[in-house]
Each structure stands twice: as C-alpha cells, then as structure tokens.
Design a protein around this motif. Structure first.
Motif, short mmCIF file in Angstrom:
data_model
loop_
_atom_site.label_atom_id
_atom_site.label_comp_id
_atom_site.label_asym_id
_atom_site.label_seq_id
_atom_site.Cartn_x
_atom_site.Cartn_y
_atom_site.Cartn_z
N ILE A 45 3.88 5.74 -5.57
CA ILE A 45 3.77 5.87 -7.04
C ILE A 45 2.79 6.98 -7.38
O ILE A 45 3.04 7.81 -8.27
CB ILE A 45 3.32 4.52 -7.66
CG1 ILE A 45 4.45 3.48 -7.53
CG2 ILE A 45 2.94 4.71 -9.13
CD1 ILE A 45 4.05 2.09 -7.96
N GLN A 46 1.66 7.03 -6.67
CA GLN A 46 0.69 8.11 -6.90
C GLN A 46 1.30 9.47 -6.56
O GLN A 46 1.09 10.45 -7.28
CB GLN A 46 -0.56 7.87 -6.06
CG GLN A 46 -1.36 6.64 -6.47
CD GLN A 46 -2.56 6.42 -5.58
OE1 GLN A 46 -2.83 7.20 -4.68
NE2 GLN A 46 -3.28 5.33 -5.81
N ASN A 47 2.08 9.51 -5.47
CA ASN A 47 2.72 10.77 -5.09
C ASN A 47 3.73 11.21 -6.13
O ASN A 47 3.86 12.41 -6.42
CB ASN A 47 3.41 10.62 -3.73
CG ASN A 47 2.41 10.45 -2.60
OD1 ASN A 47 1.23 10.77 -2.75
ND2 ASN A 47 2.87 9.94 -1.47
N TYR B 203 0.83 -1.21 0.00
CA TYR B 203 0.00 0.00 0.00
C TYR B 203 0.86 1.25 0.00
O TYR B 203 0.58 2.22 -0.71
CB TYR B 203 -0.92 -0.01 1.22
CG TYR B 203 -1.72 1.25 1.39
CD1 TYR B 203 -2.87 1.48 0.63
CD2 TYR B 203 -1.31 2.23 2.29
CE1 TYR B 203 -3.60 2.65 0.78
CE2 TYR B 203 -2.02 3.40 2.45
CZ TYR B 203 -3.17 3.60 1.69
OH TYR B 203 -3.88 4.75 1.83
N LYS C 68 2.34 1.76 -3.50
CA LYS C 68 1.33 2.29 -4.41
C LYS C 68 1.07 3.77 -4.14
O LYS C 68 0.92 4.58 -5.07
CB LYS C 68 0.03 1.49 -4.28
CG LYS C 68 0.12 0.07 -4.83
CD LYS C 68 -1.21 -0.66 -4.68
CE LYS C 68 -1.14 -2.06 -5.26
NZ LYS C 68 -2.43 -2.79 -5.10
N GLN C 69 1.02 4.11 -2.85
CA GLN C 69 0.82 5.51 -2.49
C GLN C 69 1.98 6.37 -2.98
O GLN C 69 1.79 7.49 -3.46
CB GLN C 69 0.65 5.64 -0.98
CG GLN C 69 0.23 7.03 -0.52
CD GLN C 69 -1.15 7.42 -1.03
OE1 GLN C 69 -2.07 6.61 -0.99
NE2 GLN C 69 -1.27 8.64 -1.51
N GLU D 136 3.63 10.59 -9.32
CA GLU D 136 2.86 11.12 -10.44
C GLU D 136 2.38 12.54 -10.15
O GLU D 136 2.55 13.45 -10.97
CB GLU D 136 1.66 10.20 -10.74
CG GLU D 136 2.02 8.86 -11.34
CD GLU D 136 2.57 8.99 -12.74
OE1 GLU D 136 2.17 9.92 -13.46
OE2 GLU D 136 3.43 8.17 -13.12
N ALA D 137 1.79 12.71 -8.98
CA ALA D 137 1.24 14.03 -8.63
C ALA D 137 2.35 15.07 -8.49
O ALA D 137 2.24 16.19 -9.00
CB ALA D 137 0.43 13.93 -7.34
N ASN D 138 3.43 14.70 -7.82
CA ASN D 138 4.51 15.66 -7.60
C ASN D 138 5.25 16.00 -8.89
O ASN D 138 5.65 17.15 -9.09
CB ASN D 138 5.51 15.11 -6.56
CG ASN D 138 4.89 15.02 -5.18
OD1 ASN D 138 3.93 15.71 -4.88
ND2 ASN D 138 5.44 14.15 -4.34
#
Length: 497
Positions: A36-38, A30, A33-34, A40-42
């Motif tokens: 990876i999302q960060n 988890y 995955k978090q 992308e966002a950053n």
C-alpha cells in the motif's frame, strides 16, 4: 497415561501449526501494508512524471506559438511599410497633379494670346514630367495573410490519442537470420507488431552444455547487454567452452520493459581442451592453459611440495569442479605405467583426443623463451621423445638459443621456414583429410602444412624450455583458415614424410 501424552503431543502440534500460520499471516499483513505504501509512493511519482511531461509539452507549445506569432508580426510590419510607402508616393503625386490642374485652368482663362502660348507650353512640359504618370497603380504587396494560417487537426487528433505507454510485446528471435561462425554469434529478432515507442532492446545470453530450452536451475548466470538500438546484435571474441548458448531478448520503451522472447538455444561447436598436468615434464608448471618453465621443478622436495599442495596429478584441470560435463574423448589421468616426460623432452599434452572432424586452437608464447614447439602427437609418444624427432609427432619449432631457427619438424627431419615468426600461432588439424596447418593467428598467413595419414588419434602437444606460453582453446575454425586450406593445401604441403 500414554493417551494423555498423545493428546498433549497432538495439542502441541496444533499449537505449533497455528503459531506458524499466525506468523505467516503477520508477514503477509506486513507485506500488504508495504505494498500500500509502495502504491502511494509509485502513484505520486507517476503523477509527478506526468505533470512534468505535460509542462514540457505546454512549454513547447508556448515556444512554437511565440515563434509563429512573431512571424505574423514581422509579416504585418513588412507589408504595412510597403503599402504606407506606396500610399505616401501616391498622395504626393496626387497633390502635384492637383496643383498642375489648377495652373492649367488658370492658363485657360488668360486672354493674352502671347501669355497663353507660353503658359500652355509650360503646362505641357509639367504634365509630361508629372509623378502621376510614373506611378504604378497596383499594390506592391497583398493584404491576404492566409499563408500564415495553421491547421492543427492532425496534431489535435494525436494529442487526443495521448495515453500511457503500453508494455512492449515480446520480440521473436529469427533463427534463419542468426549465425554462429568465427567465435561470433549474430542474433536477429523482430517485433510481432509495429511499435514506434520502443527505445532499445536488452539481450541476455548464457553458456550451457544442455540442448533444448534453458533449464530453470542452470548454474551459469545470464549475461546482459543493454541499450541495443537495432533488431540485430553480434557478440564477438567469444570462447565456446560449452556446447550451446541460450539467448533471449526483450523490448523497452521509455518507461517499462516488456516480456522476454521465447528463449532459443544455438549450438556453439568448438574444440575445447585443457592441458594435462599429469603428462608434463617436471620442469613445467601447468595452470589451466598456461605453462611456465620452472628450473627447480625437477627437485624431489619441490615435487613433494607440489603434490602436498594439491598441484600434482589431483590438481589437473580434468578434475576441476568447473568442468560440468566431461567429454568421452578426455583422457583419464589414471593411466597405469604412464610417467611424465623426462630428460630433454620438455613436453606437455592436451587432455582431449582428436579422432575426427577439424579443430583449431591458438598459442601465444613468450618471445624470450629459449625454445618453443607446438603441434600434435600420438598418445604413444615416449617419455624421452622430443616433439618432431619421432614419427609420432609433428610440430613447428622455434630455437632462440645460440642460433635462431624456425622450422617444421617430423620424424627427426626439419624444414627451415622462411617466414616471419609470429608471437601467436594458430593450429588447424583436419584429421580425416590428414592436414596439420600452422598460421599466423593475427593475419591468418599460412606458415606451414603437414600432409599426413594419421593412424591413430592425436593430442595437442607443446614444449617450452626456459620460457612460457598460453593456450587458447574453445575456438572454431576461422573461415579464412578454411578458405586458405582449400587453396593452398597442395602447394604448401610438407615434403617431410
């Protein structure tokens, strides 16, 4: 049967361990995955910020270009106007000269001598006044426009060197340029390498009773000061209620903060004490460093109620959990046979003995108090003794009851003081040299000095009747007070024995 139970227990332990490990792996998955999302966002945010910066740069270049093109156009229009005006004047002069030449040639062909003489005279006058002779045959302006050329070689190199902002280096605190004095700390630092991208610095500090590098599990939190533009900062108005202070600094540019400097520890020596509630008169209500007269405090039921509420001896600041390290000079409250002050000795003592060096504290009293006193006393001061009326105490005494008086008292002798009474008094005790001086805490005006040989340690001592006061401890001896003592100790010393 026992072996089977052991196998079952062993299997259960393995299953439990595996379940715990599975839960750890799930949590880590988890977390990944978090992340990876960060990412992308950053990264999207970083790209947007980069595009915005370039758009800002493009807009600035377009604005500069428009301004410079406008200057070229204005210069072209100005020079063209000057040259066209000069061209028109020359053309008009040339036309006039050609007409004059034609008239002159015609006159030369005239046979009649009388007509020729008159024509020649007219031609001569016309030639003399001809515009051609008043013209400057030099261009008023140059056609050279080289002064409007640009060389962007340096700017081009700067643009080509554009890159992402680096993380600033950790500053280095300069202990030689740092200073602790007058309850202020001036901290200075420098960067190991020049960095013109630094926008500001962040300073953090905390109090501690431990010498050496900061401890990881320190109870005291770091206090933060942001937005410091220079490489020096002064903390003012501090109270040094602990022995040391830790400091660290980091540099920040527009985007990111660098690592903290190596932390340093500075000694913040000062006289820190609290009021000893076990010594106070029953009519005085003590809370930390505040004292208030309480006319009902002497009643038996009130005393029992205060003890029941934990406001008696067990509520003394000396037993407070906030005290991290108890000084060996602090007195234990369990002094056998020691009763609090009684009768008209409305007195309370400090909880820390003075047996050397020099110390300073301040006290602010309620001007409506009917009587107030501040000074020092031996621990042996009797429970019926009033400050200044025995050889065991020295004080300044203010009387607002019936007749106002302000005096220095010791050994039952008083000396009237012809000085304005301040609302905040500073007390300076130099134990070894035997000086006890009182100052206007705001202006540092010397009020009075006792010269005495202290035969035993002394304690800060206070009295108040029908009023209140507030003590400030944790103060260093002000520089102005040290200078005044050196200059005025002899002239201002008391004549009281």
């Amino acid at each position: 049967m026992e072996k089977e139970e052991q196998r079952d227990e062993s299997l259960r332990k393995i299953i439990t361990t595996l379940a715990v490990k599975n839960e750890e792996i799930q949590n880590f998955i988890y977390s990944l995955k978090q992340m990876i999302q960060n990412v992308e966002a950053n990264s999207a945010r970083a790209q947007q910020d980069l595009e915005a910066e370039f758009q800002s740069l493009y807009a600035l270049l377009d604005e500069l270009k428009e301004d410079m093109v406008m200057k070229i156009k204005q210069e072209r229009a100005s020079r063209t106007y000057e040259l066209q005006a000069q061209l028109a004047a020359c053309s008009k002069a040339l036309e006039s000269s050609e007409e004059l030449l034609e008239a002159a040639n015609h006159a030369l062909g005239t046979a009649n001598h009388h007509d020729f003489s008159q024509a020649a005279k007219q031609i001569k006058d016309s030639v003399t006044m001809a515009p051609a002779f008043r013209l400057s045959l030099k261009a008023k302006v140059s056609d050279n426009m080289s002064h409007l050329m640009v060389d962007f070689a340096q700017e081009r190199r700067l643009l080509q060197a554009l890159t992402f902002l680096p993380v600033p280096s950790a500053p280095e605190i300069d202990l030689a340029e740092s200073l602790v004095a007058d309850n202020c700390v001036t901290l200075a630092w420098r960067m190991p390498d020049e960095d013109n991208k630094i926008d500001h610095y962040v300073l953090e500090y905390r109090r501690t009773n431990f010498e050496g590098p900061p401890r990881a599990k320190e109870d005291q939190p770091w206090m933060v000061i942001e937005g410091i533009k220079g490489t020096e900062y002064t903390l003012t108005g501090l109270r040094f209620d602990m022995k040391f202070m830790n400091f660290r600094v980091r540099a920040c540019n527009k985007a990111v903060a660098g690592d903290f400097s190596e932390p340093v520890t500075l000694e913040t020596r000062a006289f820190m004490f609290r009021l000893d509630a076990s010594t106070c008169h029953q009519n005085l209500r003590v809370e930390e460093l505040s004292v208030e007269w309480d006319a009902t405090g002497g009643k038996v039921q009130d005393v029992k109620a205060r003890e029941k509420d934990g406001k008696g001896r067990t509520a003394s600041p000396a037993n407070s959990p906030a005290r991290v390290v108890q000084s060996p000079k602090r007195m234990s409250l369990g002094r056998g046979g020691r009763d609090r002050f009684t009768a008209e000795s409305y007195t309370v003592l400090g909880d820390t003995l003075i047996d050397g060096d020099e110390h300073y504290w301040e006290v602010r009293y309620d001007r409506d108090s009917k009587a107030f006193g501040v000074g020092v006393a031996y621990r042996s001061l009797g429970k019926f003794d009033q400050l200044g009326k025995t050889s065991a105490s020295w004080c300044l005494h203010l009387n607002n009851w019936l007749q106002v008086s302000f005096s220095a008292k010791h050994n039952n002798k008083a000396k009237a003081l012809d000085v304005p009474v301040p609302d905040c008094i500073g007390v300076h005790c130099n134990f070894h040299e035997g000086f006890l001086s009182f100052y206007n805490a705001r202006t540092k005006q010397l009020l009075h000095t006792f010269k005495a040989k202290f035969s035993q340690p002394v304690l800060p001592a206070f009295m108040v009747w029908c009023g209140s006061f507030q003590v400030t401890s944790g103060l260093q001896v002000p520089s102005a007070v040290r200078c005044l003592q050196k200059r005025n100790s002899t002239a201002s010393s008391s004549s009281l024995p």
